[in-house]
Scaffold this active site. Structure first.
Site, short mmCIF file in Angstrom:
data_model
loop_
_atom_site.label_atom_id
_atom_site.label_comp_id
_atom_site.label_asym_id
_atom_site.label_seq_id
_atom_site.Cartn_x
_atom_site.Cartn_y
_atom_site.Cartn_z
N GLU A 21 10.30 5.90 -18.13
CA GLU A 21 9.22 6.72 -18.66
C GLU A 21 8.87 6.32 -20.09
O GLU A 21 7.69 6.28 -20.47
CB GLU A 21 9.61 8.19 -18.61
N HIS A 34 0.84 -1.21 0.00
CA HIS A 34 0.00 0.00 0.00
C HIS A 34 0.87 1.26 0.00
O HIS A 34 0.45 2.33 0.46
CB HIS A 34 -0.95 0.04 1.21
N SER A 75 16.36 18.50 -17.26
CA SER A 75 15.59 19.73 -17.25
C SER A 75 16.31 20.80 -18.03
O SER A 75 17.54 20.87 -18.04
CB SER A 75 15.37 20.20 -15.80
N LYS A 88 19.67 18.17 -12.80
CA LYS A 88 18.54 17.25 -12.65
C LYS A 88 18.64 16.12 -13.67
O LYS A 88 18.88 16.35 -14.85
CB LYS A 88 17.23 18.01 -12.84
#
Length: 450
Positions: free
Chosen positions: A315, A172, A302, A308
């Protein structure tokens, strides 16, 4: 139907040209693998027809030579018809017949006819679905299964490498009892292996070709031994497990095996989505996320935030999965469109099925090589999480009972103390027993029983 103007240099004929003019829809053409399959069937059919006395051997050899050139990709530009065409694929079947006939005519310096010679003993209604099955079987065997094996092996290697990296389990999305990072990766490897089993099991049915049924499954105008000879030759040449359909009426009117294959690929896509998102979660950070693993740095993440780095390969996997789900829906919807003796959604089934096979194969290799193989574990952080998880208190149950263990966990959280300290403060266990009970690595192997 009147005259139709065919480009002077085109090797296709009037039927192809009519289809080009009738279907200016998407700009998408049938895939290379389907062209290969159509041409491969035509070449083998010519030799079978010669052996059965339907056409002479010289004509058969010219057709086979032309079909071989088409199968190799030399004339892909001669297949201009849109995917969204006549539902039986008749336009593309005739496209293949016309191109091969024209090439054979050039070779022999005499007319070779698309219908009477190249299409002898055949119908679009058995050839085109057979070509889809053949293309799907070949692409699955030669691209998809090897790609999935490659990914499974990469995951298994990481599972072995991370075998002693203990970490907090999560259910969970909340802290749970410890696992090892290796155990998690073994689960991912197993999921991909099961996907290979699913695809392999359905290929027997995908390999059943409708060839020999001609127009409606009865085999009208087809010599009795034609299909067996064609399929046997293709099977020998390709090494694929191909057979003649056990029931030509099922094989003519339904595309259930293709729907089943698509469904198997959808399951693999579901596994890939779970894997990709787990990698994203475990690598989140580097300071404000889980940060349990580090994925290879592949590119700046980025245009505005220096330094970053994003989980770009997972993805991409997620996006492929979204596309595969759409492809599978189209295949299933198309498969349901069998009307009496023919399914009339064949081109769209072919387009989407072959696309999802290729996508999953390609992204699996990318995931293995660009991501999984280079994953590193933050061993200290993983162990810190495991030790600090309140759920390790579950191992206290055999010693002090569920309710007492729950009180220890609540006090640990409220007073920001570790479980060992609370247990000893409360005088509930000896140091020896509490250290045994809170051995997080032992918990990953089935736990501690008093």
């Amino acid at each position: 139907m009147g005259d139709v103007l065919v480009p002077k240099l085109a090797r296709w004929g009037a039927q192809t040209q009519r289809a080009v003019e009738n279907f200016p829809i998407s700009g998408l053409r049938i895939q290379r693998d389907l062209i290969w399959a159509l041409a491969t069937i035509k070449g083998a059919a010519a030799q079978a027809n010669a052996s059965l006395g339907v056409i002479d051997q010289q004509l058969a050899d010219a057709i086979t030579e032309a079909a071989t050139r088409v199968a190799s990709g030399e004339f892909d530009s001669e297949f201009p018809i849109d995917v969204f065409q006549t539902g039986s694929g008749t336009s593309s079947n005739m496209n293949a017949n016309e191109v091969i006939a024209n090439l054979a005519s050039e070779s022999l310096s005499k007319v070779v006819k698309p219908n009477d010679h190249v299409n002898a003993s055949q119908s679009s209604n058995d050839v085109f679905p057979s070509s889809i099955h053949l293309a799907a079987a070949r692409l699955s065997a030669q691209r998809l299964i090897p790609a999935l094996k490659h990914l499974s092996e990469a995951l298994s290697e990481r599972a072995l490498a991370f075998g002693e990296v203990v970490k907090s389990g999560r259910t969970h999305l909340m802290d749970a009892t410890p696992v090892t990072l290796g155990q998690e990766f073994s689960g991912y490897a197993a999921a991909i292996s099961y996907g290979i089993e699913r695809v392999s099991s359905v290929l027997t049915r995908v390999g059943e070709l409708p060839l020999g049924g001609t127009a409606v499954g009865t085999g009208l105008n087809c010599p009795p031994e034609f299909a067996e000879r064609v399929i046997s030759k293709i099977a020998t040449d390709t090494g694929l497990n191909l057979t003649e359909a056990r029931n030509h009426f099922e094989a003519q009117g339904a595309r259930d095996a293709l729907v089943e294959l698509s469904g198997s690929i959808r399951v693999i896509a579901v596994s890939l989505y779970k894997l990709a998102n787990d990698l994203r979660l475990m690598s989140s950070g580097p300071r404000c996320g889980l940060g349990e693993i580090h994925l290879p740095d592949l590119q700046p993440g980025s245009s505005i935030m220096p330094g970053k780095v994003n989980p770009v390969v997972p993805e991409a996997v997620c996006q492929v999965v979204a596309q595969v789900m759409g492809c599978d829906a189209a295949v299933a919807f198309g498969g349901a469109a069998g009307n009496l003796e023919l399914n009339v959604m064949l081109p769209v089934i072919a387009r989407n099925l072959l696309e999802e096979i290729e996508l999953v194969a390609s992204v699996s290799v990318a995931l293995a090589d660009k991501c999984v193989s280079g994953i590193e574990a933050d061993v200290d952080r993983c162990r810190t999480y495991a030790l600090s998880s309140p759920s390790v208190g579950t191992s206290l149950n055999p010693y002090i009972g569920y309710e007492a263990a729950a009180k220890v966990i609540k006090k640990s959280l409220a007073e920001n103390k570790d479980l060992r300290t609370v247990v000893l403060e409360e005088g509930l266990m000896s140091e020896q027993d509490v250290d045994k009970a809170l051995d997080v690595m032992a918990m990953t192997k089935g736990g501690i029983i008093k």
